[in-house]
Design a protein around this motif. Sequence first.
Motif, PDB file in Angstrom:
ATOM      1  N   GLY A 212      42.041  43.478  53.132  1.00 52.77           N
ATOM      2  CA  GLY A 212      42.104  44.304  51.931  1.00 52.77           C
ATOM      3  C   GLY A 212      43.214  45.330  51.944  1.00 52.77           C
ATOM      4  O   GLY A 212      43.922  45.517  52.923  1.00 52.77           O
ATOM      5  N   ASP A 213      43.357  45.979  50.802  1.00 46.93           N
ATOM      6  CA  ASP A 213      44.394  46.981  50.604  1.00 46.93           C
ATOM      7  C   ASP A 213      43.820  48.386  50.503  1.00 46.93           C
ATOM      8  O   ASP A 213      44.488  49.307  50.067  1.00 46.93           O
ATOM      9  CB  ASP A 213      45.196  46.662  49.341  1.00 46.93           C
ATOM     10  CG  ASP A 213      44.326  46.549  48.099  1.00 46.93           C
ATOM     11  OD1 ASP A 213      43.107  46.837  48.178  1.00 46.93           O
ATOM     12  OD2 ASP A 213      44.852  46.174  47.041  1.00 46.93           O
ATOM     13  N   GLY A 214      42.556  48.534  50.881  1.00 45.51           N
ATOM     14  CA  GLY A 214      41.912  49.838  50.808  1.00 45.51           C
ATOM     15  C   GLY A 214      41.207  50.089  49.485  1.00 45.51           C
ATOM     16  O   GLY A 214      40.634  51.145  49.272  1.00 45.51           O
ATOM     17  N   ILE A 215      41.264  49.135  48.552  1.00 50.35           N
ATOM     18  CA  ILE A 215      40.597  49.262  47.269  1.00 50.35           C
ATOM     19  C   ILE A 215      39.714  48.038  47.090  1.00 50.35           C
ATOM     20  O   ILE A 215      40.235  46.958  46.821  1.00 50.35           O
ATOM     21  CB  ILE A 215      41.614  49.353  46.116  1.00 50.35           C
ATOM     22  CG1 ILE A 215      42.579  50.511  46.335  1.00 50.35           C
ATOM     23  CG2 ILE A 215      40.891  49.505  44.783  1.00 50.35           C
ATOM     24  CD1 ILE A 215      43.737  50.518  45.363  1.00 50.35           C
TER      25      ILE A 215
ATOM     26  N   CYS B 224      31.427  30.930  44.134  1.00 53.76           N
ATOM     27  CA  CYS B 224      32.733  30.983  44.798  1.00 53.76           C
ATOM     28  C   CYS B 224      32.944  32.372  45.381  1.00 53.76           C
ATOM     29  O   CYS B 224      33.027  33.355  44.642  1.00 53.76           O
ATOM     30  CB  CYS B 224      33.849  30.672  43.799  1.00 53.76           C
ATOM     31  SG  CYS B 224      35.516  30.818  44.514  1.00 53.76           S
ATOM     32  N   GLY B 225      33.025  32.429  46.722  1.00 53.64           N
ATOM     33  CA  GLY B 225      33.305  33.684  47.405  1.00 53.64           C
ATOM     34  C   GLY B 225      34.791  33.796  47.674  1.00 53.64           C
ATOM     35  O   GLY B 225      35.404  32.861  48.198  1.00 53.64           O
ATOM     36  N   ILE B 226      35.372  34.940  47.314  1.00 47.89           N
ATOM     37  CA  ILE B 226      36.800  35.191  47.491  1.00 47.89           C
ATOM     38  C   ILE B 226      36.990  36.687  47.734  1.00 47.89           C
ATOM     39  O   ILE B 226      36.260  37.508  47.167  1.00 47.89           O
ATOM     40  CB  ILE B 226      37.592  34.687  46.256  1.00 47.89           C
ATOM     41  CG1 ILE B 226      39.094  34.727  46.480  1.00 47.89           C
ATOM     42  CG2 ILE B 226      37.188  35.414  44.999  1.00 47.89           C
ATOM     43  CD1 ILE B 226      39.893  33.962  45.428  1.00 47.89           C
ATOM     44  N   THR B 227      37.934  37.057  48.592  1.00 49.03           N
ATOM     45  CA  THR B 227      38.134  38.476  48.886  1.00 49.03           C
ATOM     46  C   THR B 227      38.560  39.245  47.644  1.00 49.03           C
ATOM     47  O   THR B 227      38.038  40.309  47.360  1.00 49.03           O
ATOM     48  CB  THR B 227      39.186  38.675  49.995  1.00 49.03           C
ATOM     49  OG1 THR B 227      38.767  37.960  51.146  1.00 49.03           O
ATOM     50  CG2 THR B 227      39.335  40.133  50.354  1.00 49.03           C
ATOM     51  N   ASP B 228      39.510  38.719  46.915  1.00 52.85           N
ATOM     52  CA  ASP B 228      39.956  39.357  45.674  1.00 52.85           C
ATOM     53  C   ASP B 228      40.044  38.316  44.574  1.00 52.85           C
ATOM     54  O   ASP B 228      40.616  37.246  44.761  1.00 52.85           O
ATOM     55  CB  ASP B 228      41.325  40.026  45.856  1.00 52.85           C
ATOM     56  CG  ASP B 228      41.216  41.361  46.559  1.00 52.85           C
ATOM     57  OD1 ASP B 228      40.331  42.147  46.202  1.00 52.85           O
ATOM     58  OD2 ASP B 228      42.020  41.606  47.464  1.00 52.85           O
ATOM     59  N   ASN B 229      39.509  38.650  43.417  1.00 53.50           N
ATOM     60  CA  ASN B 229      39.428  37.725  42.303  1.00 53.50           C
ATOM     61  C   ASN B 229      40.775  37.436  41.644  1.00 53.50           C
ATOM     62  O   ASN B 229      40.825  36.680  40.689  1.00 53.50           O
ATOM     63  CB  ASN B 229      38.454  38.262  41.251  1.00 53.50           C
ATOM     64  CG  ASN B 229      37.249  37.405  41.097  1.00 53.50           C
ATOM     65  OD1 ASN B 229      36.791  36.815  42.064  1.00 53.50           O
ATOM     66  ND2 ASN B 229      36.726  37.316  39.900  1.00 53.50           N
ATOM     67  N   GLU B 230      41.842  38.053  42.132  1.00 53.18           N
ATOM     68  CA  GLU B 230      43.174  37.826  41.575  1.00 53.18           C
ATOM     69  C   GLU B 230      43.202  38.053  40.069  1.00 53.18           C
ATOM     70  O   GLU B 230      43.903  37.361  39.344  1.00 53.18           O
ATOM     71  CB  GLU B 230      43.683  36.427  41.918  1.00 53.18           C
ATOM     72  CG  GLU B 230      43.829  36.154  43.411  1.00 53.18           C
ATOM     73  CD  GLU B 230      44.817  37.084  44.102  1.00 53.18           C
ATOM     74  OE1 GLU B 230      45.868  37.405  43.520  1.00 53.18           O
ATOM     75  OE2 GLU B 230      44.514  37.506  45.220  1.00 53.18           O
ATOM     76  N   GLY B 231      42.425  39.033  39.592  1.00 49.79           N
ATOM     77  CA  GLY B 231      42.443  39.414  38.187  1.00 49.79           C
ATOM     78  C   GLY B 231      41.476  38.662  37.299  1.00 49.79           C
ATOM     79  O   GLY B 231      41.308  39.021  36.128  1.00 49.79           O
TER      80      GLY B 231
ATOM     81  N   GLY C  74      38.316  40.432  34.982  1.00 46.47           N
ATOM     82  CA  GLY C  74      38.477  41.875  35.043  1.00 46.47           C
ATOM     83  C   GLY C  74      38.269  42.493  36.410  1.00 46.47           C
ATOM     84  O   GLY C  74      38.228  43.713  36.530  1.00 46.47           O
ATOM     85  N   ALA C  75      38.136  41.684  37.446  1.00 45.33           N
ATOM     86  CA  ALA C  75      37.928  42.223  38.795  1.00 45.33           C
ATOM     87  C   ALA C  75      39.251  42.710  39.377  1.00 45.33           C
ATOM     88  O   ALA C  75      40.277  42.052  39.239  1.00 45.33           O
ATOM     89  CB  ALA C  75      37.313  41.168  39.698  1.00 45.33           C
ATOM     90  N   ALA C  76      39.213  43.854  40.024  1.00 38.18           N
ATOM     91  CA  ALA C  76      40.407  44.424  40.633  1.00 38.18           C
ATOM     92  C   ALA C  76      40.772  43.682  41.902  1.00 38.18           C
ATOM     93  O   ALA C  76      39.967  42.934  42.457  1.00 38.18           O
ATOM     94  CB  ALA C  76      40.173  45.903  40.956  1.00 38.18           C
ATOM     95  N   GLY C  77      41.978  43.915  42.369  1.00 39.21           N
ATOM     96  CA  GLY C  77      42.415  43.360  43.632  1.00 39.21           C
ATOM     97  C   GLY C  77      43.496  42.317  43.469  1.00 39.21           C
ATOM     98  O   GLY C  77      43.519  41.565  42.500  1.00 39.21           O
ATOM     99  N   HIS C  78      44.392  42.318  44.422  1.00 39.03           N
ATOM    100  CA  HIS C  78      45.463  41.321  44.422  1.00 39.03           C
ATOM    101  C   HIS C  78      45.947  41.141  45.848  1.00 39.03           C
ATOM    102  O   HIS C  78      46.421  42.081  46.471  1.00 39.03           O
ATOM    103  CB  HIS C  78      46.619  41.764  43.532  1.00 39.03           C
ATOM    104  CG  HIS C  78      47.781  40.829  43.608  1.00 39.03           C
ATOM    105  ND1 HIS C  78      47.748  39.564  43.061  1.00 39.03           N
ATOM    106  CD2 HIS C  78      48.989  40.954  44.185  1.00 39.03           C
ATOM    107  CE1 HIS C  78      48.903  38.963  43.304  1.00 39.03           C
ATOM    108  NE2 HIS C  78      49.665  39.781  43.979  1.00 39.03           N
ATOM    109  N   TYR C  79      45.837  39.934  46.357  1.00 38.73           N
ATOM    110  CA  TYR C  79      46.311  39.605  47.697  1.00 38.73           C
ATOM    111  C   TYR C  79      47.829  39.443  47.639  1.00 38.73           C
ATOM    112  O   TYR C  79      48.323  38.506  47.000  1.00 38.73           O
ATOM    113  CB  TYR C  79      45.614  38.328  48.173  1.00 38.73           C
ATOM    114  CG  TYR C  79      46.078  37.811  49.509  1.00 38.73           C
ATOM    115  CD1 TYR C  79      46.133  38.647  50.615  1.00 38.73           C
ATOM    116  CD2 TYR C  79      46.449  36.491  49.665  1.00 38.73           C
ATOM    117  CE1 TYR C  79      46.556  38.176  51.843  1.00 38.73           C
ATOM    118  CE2 TYR C  79      46.869  36.002  50.889  1.00 38.73           C
ATOM    119  CZ  TYR C  79      46.924  36.846  51.969  1.00 38.73           C
ATOM    120  OH  TYR C  79      47.340  36.376  53.189  1.00 38.73           O
ATOM    121  N   PRO C  80      48.603  40.325  48.274  1.00 36.65           N
ATOM    122  CA  PRO C  80      50.058  40.297  48.122  1.00 36.65           C
ATOM    123  C   PRO C  80      50.745  39.073  48.724  1.00 36.65           C
ATOM    124  O   PRO C  80      51.877  38.771  48.352  1.00 36.65           O
ATOM    125  CB  PRO C  80      50.514  41.579  48.827  1.00 36.65           C
ATOM    126  CG  PRO C  80      49.416  41.923  49.765  1.00 36.65           C
ATOM    127  CD  PRO C  80      48.149  41.417  49.138  1.00 36.65           C
TER     128      PRO C  80
END
Length: 172
Positions: free
Chosen positions: A87-90, A149-156, A159-165
């Motif tokens: 994660g990115d802290g968020i 489906c389990g995923i660390t970040d929903n990639e938008g 409306g879910a926050a988070g983005h795996y860079p």
Amino acid sequence: YIVVAHLDDLPSSGLAPGADDNGSGSAAVLAAAKAVSCWGVRNTLKFLNVTGEEQGLFGSEAYAVDAAARSENIRGVINYDMIGWAGDGIPAIENLDLNYNAPSQWLAQKFVDAASTYGTGLAVNTILCPSLTVSDHAPFWQRGWSAICGITDNEGYCGAAGHYPQYHTSGD
């Protein structure tokens, strides 16, 4: 019941591409198989690592088509896709975004209950997200089977926050 993840990744260059997408999910399928290998279970459990997700869900689609043709009684599917990023802290403690469609809400709740009951420490963020159809749970949804489906970040998605860079880069 089925636990599934995809083995393929994007792009196909660089050192160790696909560590999170989806080496992490594939490893989780193997870890789940090992964890339950010494337990007696009432239902059949299948552990699938499929290919072709990045090219169009080919492996999970082929399995679902075949399962439907054989009238397989699939009670629920857990799909792990990109679950290893710290994660990115968020949020401050990374959670697992757990996506479901309306008929699969019961399975999402069972997953949350299990995470709590067994003291995993995993924070689970359930998301009603029927538009997330780009991972290996979707072919099961299309045939009326419950799947999450389990995923660390929903990639938008939804409306879910988070983005795996490192998403779909050789830095993954």
